[in-house]
Design an enzyme around this catalytic site. Sequence first.
Site, PDB file in Angstrom:
ATOM      1  N   PHE A   4      47.759  38.454 -51.953  1.00  0.00           N
ATOM      2  CA  PHE A   4      48.200  37.257 -50.912  1.00  0.00           C
ATOM      3  C   PHE A   4      47.444  35.855 -51.122  1.00  0.00           C
ATOM      4  CE2 PHE A   4      46.545  35.213 -46.933  1.00  0.00           C
ATOM      5  CZ  PHE A   4      47.924  34.645 -46.671  1.00  0.00           C
ATOM      6  N   TRP A   5      45.995  36.065 -51.299  1.00  0.00           N
ATOM      7  CA  TRP A   5      45.352  35.238 -51.655  1.00  0.00           C
ATOM      8  C   TRP A   5      45.558  34.130 -52.700  1.00  0.00           C
ATOM      9  CZ3 TRP A   5      43.593  32.409 -47.788  1.00  0.00           C
ATOM     10  CH2 TRP A   5      43.191  32.934 -46.429  1.00  0.00           C
ATOM     11  N   ASN A 136      39.663  32.461 -36.414  1.00  0.00           N
ATOM     12  CA  ASN A 136      38.643  33.488 -36.132  1.00  0.00           C
ATOM     13  C   ASN A 136      39.418  34.691 -35.250  1.00  0.00           C
ATOM     14  OD1 ASN A 136      36.223  34.709 -35.823  1.00  0.00           O
ATOM     15  ND2 ASN A 136      35.287  33.009 -34.644  1.00  0.00           N
ATOM     16  N   PHE A 137      38.620  35.793 -35.240  1.00  0.00           N
ATOM     17  CA  PHE A 137      38.989  36.749 -34.342  1.00  0.00           C
ATOM     18  C   PHE A 137      40.496  37.592 -34.782  1.00  0.00           C
ATOM     19  CE2 PHE A 137      36.907  34.098 -31.163  1.00  0.00           C
ATOM     20  CZ  PHE A 137      35.740  34.873 -30.997  1.00  0.00           C
ATOM     21  N   LEU A 138      40.688  37.581 -36.300  1.00  0.00           N
ATOM     22  CA  LEU A 138      41.803  38.224 -36.781  1.00  0.00           C
ATOM     23  C   LEU A 138      41.358  39.675 -36.733  1.00  0.00           C
ATOM     24  CD1 LEU A 138      44.111  38.831 -38.714  1.00  0.00           C
ATOM     25  CD2 LEU A 138      42.464  38.268 -40.593  1.00  0.00           C
ATOM     26  N   CYS A 139      42.412  40.522 -36.005  1.00  0.00           N
ATOM     27  CA  CYS A 139      42.121  41.695 -35.999  1.00  0.00           C
ATOM     28  C   CYS A 139      43.400  42.669 -35.873  1.00  0.00           C
ATOM     29  CB  CYS A 139      41.334  41.948 -34.363  1.00  0.00           C
ATOM     30  SG  CYS A 139      41.044  43.509 -33.989  1.00  0.00           S
ATOM     31  N   VAL A 140      43.549  43.510 -36.538  1.00  0.00           N
ATOM     32  CA  VAL A 140      44.442  44.574 -36.418  1.00  0.00           C
ATOM     33  C   VAL A 140      44.077  46.117 -36.162  1.00  0.00           C
ATOM     34  CG1 VAL A 140      46.219  45.709 -38.130  1.00  0.00           C
ATOM     35  CG2 VAL A 140      45.829  43.242 -38.247  1.00  0.00           C
ATOM     36  N   SER A 146      46.096  48.171 -43.489  1.00  0.00           N
ATOM     37  CA  SER A 146      46.657  48.269 -44.809  1.00  0.00           C
ATOM     38  C   SER A 146      47.877  48.301 -45.019  1.00  0.00           C
ATOM     39  CB  SER A 146      45.977  49.576 -45.409  1.00  0.00           C
ATOM     40  OG  SER A 146      44.652  49.528 -45.394  1.00  0.00           O
ATOM     41  N   ARG A 148      49.720  45.265 -44.947  1.00  0.00           N
ATOM     42  CA  ARG A 148      50.003  43.974 -45.099  1.00  0.00           C
ATOM     43  C   ARG A 148      50.322  42.992 -43.954  1.00  0.00           C
ATOM     44  NH1 ARG A 148      47.280  43.538 -49.652  1.00  0.00           N
ATOM     45  NH2 ARG A 148      48.092  41.442 -49.766  1.00  0.00           N
ATOM     46  N   THR A 172      34.978  32.019 -41.644  1.00  0.00           N
ATOM     47  CA  THR A 172      33.991  33.055 -42.216  1.00  0.00           C
ATOM     48  C   THR A 172      34.578  34.452 -42.204  1.00  0.00           C
ATOM     49  OG1 THR A 172      32.985  33.422 -40.092  1.00  0.00           O
ATOM     50  CG2 THR A 172      32.224  31.433 -41.499  1.00  0.00           C
ATOM     51  N   LEU A 388      31.710  31.289 -34.526  1.00  0.00           N
ATOM     52  CA  LEU A 388      31.366  32.381 -33.533  1.00  0.00           C
ATOM     53  C   LEU A 388      31.752  33.668 -34.058  1.00  0.00           C
ATOM     54  CD1 LEU A 388      32.893  30.558 -30.533  1.00  0.00           C
ATOM     55  CD2 LEU A 388      30.342  30.627 -31.120  1.00  0.00           C
TER      56      LEU A 388
HETATM   57  C1  YNC Z   1      39.636  38.520 -43.788  1.00  0.00           C
HETATM   58  N1  YNC Z   1      38.840  38.758 -42.979  1.00  0.00           N
HETATM   59  O1  YNC Z   1      42.151  40.298 -49.035  1.00  0.00           O
HETATM   60  P1  YNC Z   1      44.699  40.069 -50.737  1.00  0.00           P
HETATM   61  S1  YNC Z   1      37.027  37.567 -40.125  1.00  0.00           S
HETATM   62  C2  YNC Z   1      41.052  36.854 -44.832  1.00  0.00           C
HETATM   63  N2  YNC Z   1      40.089  37.335 -43.892  1.00  0.00           N
HETATM   64  O2  YNC Z   1      44.757  40.060 -49.088  1.00  0.00           O
HETATM   65  P2  YNC Z   1      46.268  44.019 -44.689  1.00  0.00           P
HETATM   66  C3  YNC Z   1      41.667  39.007 -45.363  1.00  0.00           C
HETATM   67  N3  YNC Z   1      41.670  37.646 -45.350  1.00  0.00           N
HETATM   68  O3  YNC Z   1      43.151  40.166 -51.213  1.00  0.00           O
HETATM   69  P3  YNC Z   1      44.223  45.303 -42.958  1.00  0.00           P
HETATM   70  C4  YNC Z   1      40.589  39.373 -44.351  1.00  0.00           C
HETATM   71  N4  YNC Z   1      40.417  40.743 -44.559  1.00  0.00           N
HETATM   72  O4  YNC Z   1      45.562  41.113 -51.265  1.00  0.00           O
HETATM   73  C5  YNC Z   1      41.238  41.195 -45.288  1.00  0.00           C
HETATM   74  N5  YNC Z   1      42.105  40.151 -45.715  1.00  0.00           N
HETATM   75  O5  YNC Z   1      45.294  38.904 -51.163  1.00  0.00           O
HETATM   76  C6  YNC Z   1      43.160  40.178 -46.600  1.00  0.00           C
HETATM   77  N6  YNC Z   1      39.301  44.692 -39.445  1.00  0.00           N
HETATM   78  O6  YNC Z   1      46.006  42.700 -45.484  1.00  0.00           O
HETATM   79  C7  YNC Z   1      42.877  40.980 -48.105  1.00  0.00           C
HETATM   80  N7  YNC Z   1      38.091  40.917 -38.858  1.00  0.00           N
HETATM   81  O7  YNC Z   1      47.081  43.527 -43.448  1.00  0.00           O
HETATM   82  C8  YNC Z   1      44.271  41.218 -48.369  1.00  0.00           C
HETATM   83  O8  YNC Z   1      44.731  44.576 -44.327  1.00  0.00           O
HETATM   84  C9  YNC Z   1      45.125  41.277 -47.144  1.00  0.00           C
HETATM   85  O9  YNC Z   1      45.122  46.019 -42.347  1.00  0.00           O
HETATM   86  C10 YNC Z   1      45.300  42.809 -46.884  1.00  0.00           C
HETATM   87  O10 YNC Z   1      43.901  43.764 -42.002  1.00  0.00           O
HETATM   88  C11 YNC Z   1      42.575  42.994 -42.077  1.00  0.00           C
HETATM   89  O11 YNC Z   1      38.602  36.490 -38.139  1.00  0.00           O
HETATM   90  C12 YNC Z   1      42.136  42.950 -41.016  1.00  0.00           C
HETATM   91  O12 YNC Z   1      37.024  42.392 -39.892  1.00  0.00           O
HETATM   92  C13 YNC Z   1      40.582  42.108 -41.167  1.00  0.00           C
HETATM   93  O13 YNC Z   1      41.193  44.095 -38.290  1.00  0.00           O
HETATM   94  C14 YNC Z   1      42.792  42.376 -39.895  1.00  0.00           C
HETATM   95  O14 YNC Z   1      40.894  45.012 -41.578  1.00  0.00           O
HETATM   96  C15 YNC Z   1      41.558  44.497 -40.569  1.00  0.00           C
HETATM   97  O15 YNC Z   1      42.782  45.657 -43.170  1.00  0.00           O
HETATM   98  C16 YNC Z   1      40.746  44.364 -39.438  1.00  0.00           C
HETATM   99  O16 YNC Z   1      47.112  45.024 -45.584  1.00  0.00           O
HETATM  100  C17 YNC Z   1      38.411  44.377 -38.631  1.00  0.00           C
HETATM  101  O17 YNC Z   1      44.299  40.663 -45.952  1.00  0.00           O
HETATM  102  C18 YNC Z   1      38.112  43.326 -37.849  1.00  0.00           C
HETATM  103  C19 YNC Z   1      38.064  42.103 -39.002  1.00  0.00           C
HETATM  104  C20 YNC Z   1      38.329  39.804 -39.647  1.00  0.00           C
HETATM  105  C21 YNC Z   1      37.108  39.222 -39.189  1.00  0.00           C
HETATM  106  C22 YNC Z   1      38.069  36.427 -39.383  1.00  0.00           C
HETATM  107  C23 YNC Z   1      38.367  35.184 -40.059  1.00  0.00           C
HETATM  108  C24 YNC Z   1      39.970  35.164 -40.492  1.00  0.00           C
HETATM  109  C25 YNC Z   1      40.363  34.119 -41.324  1.00  0.00           C
HETATM  110  C26 YNC Z   1      41.589  34.444 -42.005  1.00  0.00           C
HETATM  111  C27 YNC Z   1      42.026  33.532 -43.055  1.00  0.00           C
HETATM  112  C28 YNC Z   1      42.482  32.312 -42.438  1.00  0.00           C
HETATM  113  C29 YNC Z   1      42.773  30.971 -43.544  1.00  0.00           C
HETATM  114  C30 YNC Z   1      43.086  29.549 -42.691  1.00  0.00           C
HETATM  115  C31 YNC Z   1      44.577  29.564 -41.749  1.00  0.00           C
HETATM  116  C32 YNC Z   1      44.974  28.239 -41.283  1.00  0.00           C
HETATM  117  C33 YNC Z   1      45.324  27.329 -42.598  1.00  0.00           C
HETATM  118  C34 YNC Z   1      45.617  25.998 -42.091  1.00  0.00           C
HETATM  119  C35 YNC Z   1      46.122  24.980 -42.178  1.00  0.00           C
HETATM  120 MG    MG Z   2      48.125  45.931 -41.883  1.00  0.00          MG
END
Ligand code: YNC
Ligand code: MG
Length: 388
Positions: A4-5, A136-140, A146, A148, A172, A388
């Site tokens: 993805f990234w 922020n607050f990305l949560c699944v 896993s 996607r 972050t 935050l």
């Molecule tokens: C993450 N934290 O690398 P690739 S922080 C960004 N931030 O993609 P799947 C993330 N990307 O590597 P899952 C990420 N964690 O293959 C994973 N990824 O390119 C990428 N955890 O997706 C990962 N909250 O759905 C991979 O993974 C792809 O089911 C895999 O879901 C991930 O809020 C997640 O830590 C984090 O709830 C939702 O594990 C899940 O594992 C979960 O298969 C516990 O995703 C809570 C947690 C994250 C806290 C945060 C900041 C998020 C920023 C997101 C990016 C924003 C970009 C800017 C957008 C606006 C642009 C404009 C203009």
């Molecule tokens: Mg998923």
Amino acid sequence: QHKFWETQPVGQFKDLGDPSLPEGPIEPPTSLSEVKQEPYNLPSLYEWTVCDMDSDEICNEVYVLLTNNYVEDDDNLFRFNYSKEFLRWGLRPPDHFRNWHIGVRVKSSKKLVAFITGIPVKMRVRDEVVKMAEVNFLCVHKKLRSKRLAPVMIKEVTRRIHLENIWQAAYTAGVLLPTPLATCQYWHRTLNPKKLIDIGFSRLGDRMTMSRAIKLYKLPSSTVTTGLRKMEARDVPAVTRLLSDYLGRFVVAPLFDDAEVAHWLLPQVDVVESYVVESSESREITDFFSFYTLPSSILNNPSYSVLKAAYTFYNVSTKTPLAQLMQDALIIAKQKDYDVFNALDVMENEPFLKELKFGRGDGQLYYYLYNYRLRDAIRPSELGLVLL
Ligand code: YNC
Ligand code: MG
């Protein structure tokens, strides 16, 4: 590696340090009519929803999702437990967009199973001021990991941000992605050694006993700075000036006007605390500090369920030595019964972290920019931003 990234306008690992690439936006904006007008497709069992944080019921659904499924430490001992009032504060700054508070529900049961948010911010990068979103607050939900879903959430929030004619974002994460603006660390100042040891947050090192630890972390019972008092609404203009001057020193930092300072810094019980130093002679505000409240659930412990943590937010000193100001922050946090006081090594924090007996945490907090390239990563001390 990063399926993805690799497709996104972010600095890629292979480009790090390449002097031929210009600093600034990676992709130019498109016209708004070229932005996709319909939401991205979700797997057919799920649907998009806007989470109206004004609604107690919906705010509670978000709270429950995050309480059970948001960020845990590496050893799965603790999970962030943002309060409802905190979520409202964090998500409703001046001029926020309701539809940047995005949920995913199961179509049949309407259960909320995923979440992502953006808020608007004006960010300065070197000498450019750029309208950005803070995401922020990305949560699944744990049962949907896993699959996607996260990339779809990120693309959808990006689309809604683009529709407001905003093309950059800051975020972050504890995971390493392409590619960090800065790599920061949390430091922890023990306030309640017995509890932190009992719950496995810290350990007694060699030649350390409980009674020695209690003595080591003991603090004066009252604050030492003359003129220290809680921030009030009348302090907003002075605090805005102090903060703006201070943040001007960093390579990347937000710009806050009076309305934003009022929102982000005026005290709210169990959400954010701010204290100013008022000079007894001139009546001027010379310094301030602030911290926010973010408890963690303690997972599987028979005697304790919540870790009460304070996180340092924005601090400015012009007259009071910063370490003295921050010691007063520790004293107030101790009086208010916090167990630990956390700080990142951003801004000018590093010297007081060492002086005031903070210990370095494990794990990194990576800062990122979306669609904005810097040639090289910056040092934590060049970063004037706390998310935050
Ligand atoms: C993450 N934290 O690398 P690739 S922080 C960004 N931030 O993609 P799947 C993330 N990307 O590597 P899952 C990420 N964690 O293959 C994973 N990824 O390119 C990428 N955890 O997706 C990962 N909250 O759905 C991979 O993974 C792809 O089911 C895999 O879901 C991930 O809020 C997640 O830590 C984090 O709830 C939702 O594990 C899940 O594992 C979960 O298969 C516990 O995703 C809570 C947690 C994250 C806290 C945060 C900041 C998020 C920023 C997101 C990016 C924003 C970009 C800017 C957008 C606006 C642009 C404009 C203009
Ligand atoms: Mg998923």
